[in-house]
Design a protein around this motif. Structure first.
Motif, PDB file in Angstrom:
ATOM      1  N   UNK A   1     -24.312 -84.449  -7.711  1.00  0.00           N
ATOM      2  CA  UNK A   1     -24.335 -85.706  -8.443  1.00  0.00           C
ATOM      3  C   UNK A   1     -23.137 -86.574  -8.118  1.00  0.00           C
ATOM      4  N   UNK A   2     -21.996 -85.932  -7.820  1.00  0.00           N
ATOM      5  CA  UNK A   2     -20.749 -86.666  -7.592  1.00  0.00           C
ATOM      6  C   UNK A   2     -20.448 -86.913  -6.120  1.00  0.00           C
ATOM      7  N   UNK A   3     -21.437 -86.758  -5.282  1.00  0.00           N
ATOM      8  CA  UNK A   3     -21.297 -87.095  -3.868  1.00  0.00           C
ATOM      9  C   UNK A   3     -21.900 -88.471  -3.622  1.00  0.00           C
ATOM     10  N   UNK A   4     -21.117 -89.346  -3.011  1.00  0.00           N
ATOM     11  CA  UNK A   4     -21.607 -90.693  -2.684  1.00  0.00           C
ATOM     12  C   UNK A   4     -22.525 -90.578  -1.470  1.00  0.00           C
ATOM     13  N   UNK A   5     -23.812 -90.704  -1.751  1.00  0.00           N
ATOM     14  CA  UNK A   5     -24.788 -90.474  -0.682  1.00  0.00           C
ATOM     15  C   UNK A   5     -24.886 -91.611   0.325  1.00  0.00           C
ATOM     16  N   UNK A   6     -24.224 -92.735   0.032  1.00  0.00           N
ATOM     17  CA  UNK A   6     -24.278 -93.846   0.984  1.00  0.00           C
ATOM     18  C   UNK A   6     -22.934 -94.078   1.682  1.00  0.00           C
ATOM     19  N   UNK A   7     -21.921 -93.243   1.352  1.00  0.00           N
ATOM     20  CA  UNK A   7     -20.624 -93.377   2.013  1.00  0.00           C
ATOM     21  C   UNK A   7     -20.690 -92.791   3.413  1.00  0.00           C
ATOM     22  N   UNK A   8     -19.967 -93.421   4.343  1.00  0.00           N
ATOM     23  CA  UNK A   8     -19.951 -92.930   5.730  1.00  0.00           C
ATOM     24  C   UNK A   8     -19.192 -91.618   5.820  1.00  0.00           C
ATOM     25  N   UNK A   9     -19.778 -90.646   6.491  1.00  0.00           N
ATOM     26  CA  UNK A   9     -19.101 -89.367   6.721  1.00  0.00           C
ATOM     27  C   UNK A   9     -18.543 -89.290   8.132  1.00  0.00           C
ATOM     28  N   UNK A  10     -18.920 -90.245   8.965  1.00  0.00           N
ATOM     29  CA  UNK A  10     -18.404 -90.314  10.330  1.00  0.00           C
ATOM     30  C   UNK A  10     -18.487 -91.758  10.802  1.00  0.00           C
ATOM     31  N   UNK A  11     -17.642 -92.099  11.764  1.00  0.00           N
ATOM     32  CA  UNK A  11     -17.616 -93.447  12.311  1.00  0.00           C
ATOM     33  C   UNK A  11     -18.018 -93.394  13.769  1.00  0.00           C
ATOM     34  N   UNK A  12     -18.962 -94.230  14.131  1.00  0.00           N
ATOM     35  CA  UNK A  12     -19.354 -94.318  15.530  1.00  0.00           C
ATOM     36  C   UNK A  12     -18.110 -94.668  16.345  1.00  0.00           C
ATOM     37  N   UNK A  13     -17.752 -93.853  17.333  1.00  0.00           N
ATOM     38  CA  UNK A  13     -16.494 -94.087  18.055  1.00  0.00           C
ATOM     39  C   UNK A  13     -16.404 -95.427  18.770  1.00  0.00           C
ATOM     40  N   UNK A  14     -17.532 -96.102  19.000  1.00  0.00           N
ATOM     41  CA  UNK A  14     -17.445 -97.424  19.632  1.00  0.00           C
ATOM     42  C   UNK A  14     -16.733 -98.402  18.702  1.00  0.00           C
ATOM     43  N   UNK A  15     -16.857 -98.203  17.391  1.00  0.00           N
ATOM     44  CA  UNK A  15     -16.165 -99.080  16.450  1.00  0.00           C
ATOM     45  C   UNK A  15     -14.668 -98.785  16.417  1.00  0.00           C
ATOM     46  N   UNK A  16     -14.311 -97.548  16.708  1.00  0.00           N
ATOM     47  CA  UNK A  16     -12.892 -97.199  16.816  1.00  0.00           C
ATOM     48  C   UNK A  16     -12.308 -97.859  18.068  1.00  0.00           C
ATOM     49  N   UNK A  17     -13.095 -97.886  19.148  1.00  0.00           N
ATOM     50  CA  UNK A  17     -12.651 -98.590  20.355  1.00  0.00           C
ATOM     51  C   UNK A  17     -12.494-100.080  20.065  1.00  0.00           C
ATOM     52  N   UNK A  18     -13.395-100.638  19.286  1.00  0.00           N
ATOM     53  CA  UNK A  18     -13.289-102.055  18.932  1.00  0.00           C
ATOM     54  C   UNK A  18     -12.012-102.337  18.154  1.00  0.00           C
ATOM     55  N   UNK A  19     -11.635-101.405  17.285  1.00  0.00           N
ATOM     56  CA  UNK A  19     -10.373-101.551  16.554  1.00  0.00           C
ATOM     57  C   UNK A  19      -9.209-101.602  17.526  1.00  0.00           C
ATOM     58  N   UNK A  20      -9.240-100.726  18.521  1.00  0.00           N
ATOM     59  CA  UNK A  20      -8.185-100.710  19.537  1.00  0.00           C
ATOM     60  C   UNK A  20      -8.184-102.009  20.334  1.00  0.00           C
ATOM     61  N   UNK A  21      -9.366-102.472  20.705  1.00  0.00           N
ATOM     62  CA  UNK A  21      -9.478-103.692  21.503  1.00  0.00           C
ATOM     63  C   UNK A  21      -8.922-104.893  20.754  1.00  0.00           C
ATOM     64  N   UNK A  22      -9.324-105.061  19.513  1.00  0.00           N
ATOM     65  CA  UNK A  22      -8.889-106.225  18.747  1.00  0.00           C
ATOM     66  C   UNK A  22      -7.384-106.223  18.524  1.00  0.00           C
ATOM     67  N   UNK A  23      -6.783-105.037  18.508  1.00  0.00           N
ATOM     68  CA  UNK A  23      -5.334-104.947  18.308  1.00  0.00           C
ATOM     69  C   UNK A  23      -4.540-105.039  19.603  1.00  0.00           C
ATOM     70  N   UNK A  24      -5.226-105.218  20.724  1.00  0.00           N
ATOM     71  CA  UNK A  24      -4.516-105.378  21.997  1.00  0.00           C
ATOM     72  C   UNK A  24      -3.965-106.785  22.176  1.00  0.00           C
ATOM     73  N   UNK A  25      -4.278-107.689  21.240  1.00  0.00           N
ATOM     74  CA  UNK A  25      -3.685-109.026  21.280  1.00  0.00           C
ATOM     75  C   UNK A  25      -2.167-108.907  21.230  1.00  0.00           C
TER      76      UNK A  25
END
Length: 507
Positions: free
Chosen positions: A27-51
């Motif tokens: 009951x206390x588990x958020x069934x819509x919370x992300x349990x993993x992040x697609x690594x392409x979005x982690x790459x996007x984080x790196x890319x945007x911070x290369x400014x």
């Protein structure tokens, strides 16, 4: 009877509590919370911070005399040839904390996944770019141990020699660019190129060309070998190939944000840069510069006073502080220093202006130098040179439509400033200086490598350097206090932790 009632009540309560516990964890588990992040979005984080960091305005861009401020305090840096570690730390913090950390995360997650091999190799290329910026800034830095604080608890990373770091960068770029395969999963969510494998290959190969040229004085034979290999691969040839980070109202340019807020009236085009564009009748001056005629303060830098007429542009001379600058603006008939030319904050330095990491213009100019040295054949140095100049002028429209240079003006400029073999290296690298405007780390690196453009040392009387120009940025105070053993080892090997010490390839 009373005891029996109490006992019965206790049993009933326990049964009630027990029944309530059933399914409690689920009951206390958020069934819509992300349990993993697609690594392409982690790459996007790196890319945007290369400014680039805002600190590059006060160091790298100031060292190569493209912009300057007469003000001290938090703005102290290349304007006075002094060490201000609040600004020199910025490349270190940004690239290690965001770009290198996140690319390493992507590499760790995808290296054993054949279906994500393109993402794996894209992360390797972007990480190589980040390491190149960082090692060019500081020299010896953590490389093999970098990005392992979370995965392997390496919280006191060892510093590697720049020579071995460059060997690693070259290996990564060579292997990763070759391994990209359009027949495998295309990472459509990638914000740099939309997963376009051909463009990522050009990015990696053009970066390899840059790395090879960086070694031209320290190891010409190896440089020639790397450059020749890169030149045989697909490289950036048109502005659609450029590696650029787009900005919008939600994710603004760091440089644009600084120049449109707290420091809007404090940073000016340096005289060496403005004067060179002016004396060569360079049409880019009209695209880059604005001057607020008669402005007596920052609040008077308003549109009604603005002019982009190249004839009216006057850059701020180097070597003055807030007090002594008054002797210069009176000589040219200004009321205050607020009348000196600035980079136009409504066009090239607006909040939504893009950040260029590697461009076709820079790539073609490096090829021009390589051809002039006889390292590559098939196309003349002059052809590469003309193409590089033209590409950068055409690139300005990416900043703003009102910064576009007319095709006829480009042709006229190339004709009037024609390529001359006798002064080719100076011409090529002076154009590289212009083509790298606002890309402080690259302009600074190529200035040290090539020795061009020929600049007069900043004459500020209170300089904190022994030599003529700053040669590197200093290590963060946090590293000195926390990772002191490894920092001391690097300093003992490389030289004093000051602005005078040269990095390995700077001969």
């Amino acid at each position: 009877m009373k005891k029996t009632l109490i006992y019965s009540f206790s049993v009933a309560l326990m049964l009630f509590v027990s029944s309530c516990d059933k399914g409690f964890d689920e009951l206390n588990v958020n069934k819509i919370a992300a349990t993993a992040v697609n690594p392409v979005f982690i790459l996007n984080n790196a890319t945007s911070n290369a400014s680039y960091t805002t600190g590059s305005i006060f160091y790298e861009i100031g060292i190569v005399q493209q912009m300057v401020t007469p003000n001290s305090g938090v703005l102290t840096g290349a304007n006075f040839n002094q060490d201000n570690r609040d600004n020199t730390v910025q490349n270190w913090q940004k690239y290690y904390r965001t770009v290198i950390r996140n690319t390493q995360d992507v590499i760790d997650q995808t290296k054993a996944l054949p279906t994500r091999s393109n993402l794996y190799n894209m992360a390797r290329i972007l990480q190589a770019y980040a390491f190149m910026v960082t090692t060019d800034s500081y020299g010896d830095i953590p490389y093999l141990d970098a990005g392992k604080g979370y995965t392997e608890q390496v919280v006191l990373p060892k510093y590697d020699m720049q020579q071995s770091i460059y060997a690693g960068i070259i290996k990564e770029l060579t292997e990763a660019s070759a391994a990209l395969d359009a027949s495998k999963t295309v990472e459509l969510a990638d914000i740099l190129y939309g997963g376009n494998v051909a463009l990522w290959k050009k990015f990696g190969n053009s970066l390899l060309l840059r790395a090879g040229m960086r070694l031209s004085k320290v190891d010409a034979a190896q440089a020639q070998q790397i450059v020749a290999k890169a030149a045989q691969s697909a490289l950036m040839e048109v502005n659609a190939d450029n590696a650029l980070i787009k900005h919008d109202a939600n994710y603004v340019s760091g440089v644009g944000n600084l120049l449109n807020s707290t420091e809007s009236a404090n940073v000016y085009l340096a005289a060496p840069f403005a004067d060179y564009l002016k004396k060569t009748n360079d049409p880019r001056l009209k695209s880059i510069a604005v001057r607020y005629v008669g402005a007596g303060s920052g609040s008077e830098q308003v549109a009604s006073r603005s002019t982009t007429d190249p004839v009216m542009q006057i850059g701020m001379p180097m070597g003055y502080d807030n007090s002594s600058i008054s002797s210069t603006f009176k000589d040219v008939g200004f009321k205050t220093f607020y009348e000196y030319s600035q980079v136009d904050r409504t066009r090239m330095a607006k909040n939504t202006a893009p950040t260029f990491l590697v461009t076709a213009a820079q790539t073609q100019l490096l090829l021009a130098e390589a051809a002039q040295k006889g390292w590559i054949t098939g196309t003349t140095a002059e052809a590469y040179f003309n193409k590089g100049v033209r590409l950068h002028m055409e690139q300005l429209t990416f900043f703003d439509a009102n910064a576009a240079v007319a095709p006829a003006a480009i042709t006229t400029y190339i004709t009037e400033n024609s390529f001359k073999a006798a002064t080719a290296l100076e011409q090529i690298n002076t154009q590289y200086w212009i083509a790298s405007f606002l890309n402080g780390p690259e302009a600074f690196a190529n200035f040290r490598r090539s020795g061009f453009p020929v600049l007069t040392p900043n004459p500020f009387p209170g300089k904190g350097i022994k030599g003529t120009f700053i040669r590197r940025l200093t290590y963060p105070n946090s590293e000195i206090s926390v990772n002191s053993i490894n920092v001391k080892e690097a300093i003992g090997r490389q030289g004093a932790d000051d602005l005078d010490t040269k990095v390995w390839w700077d001969k």
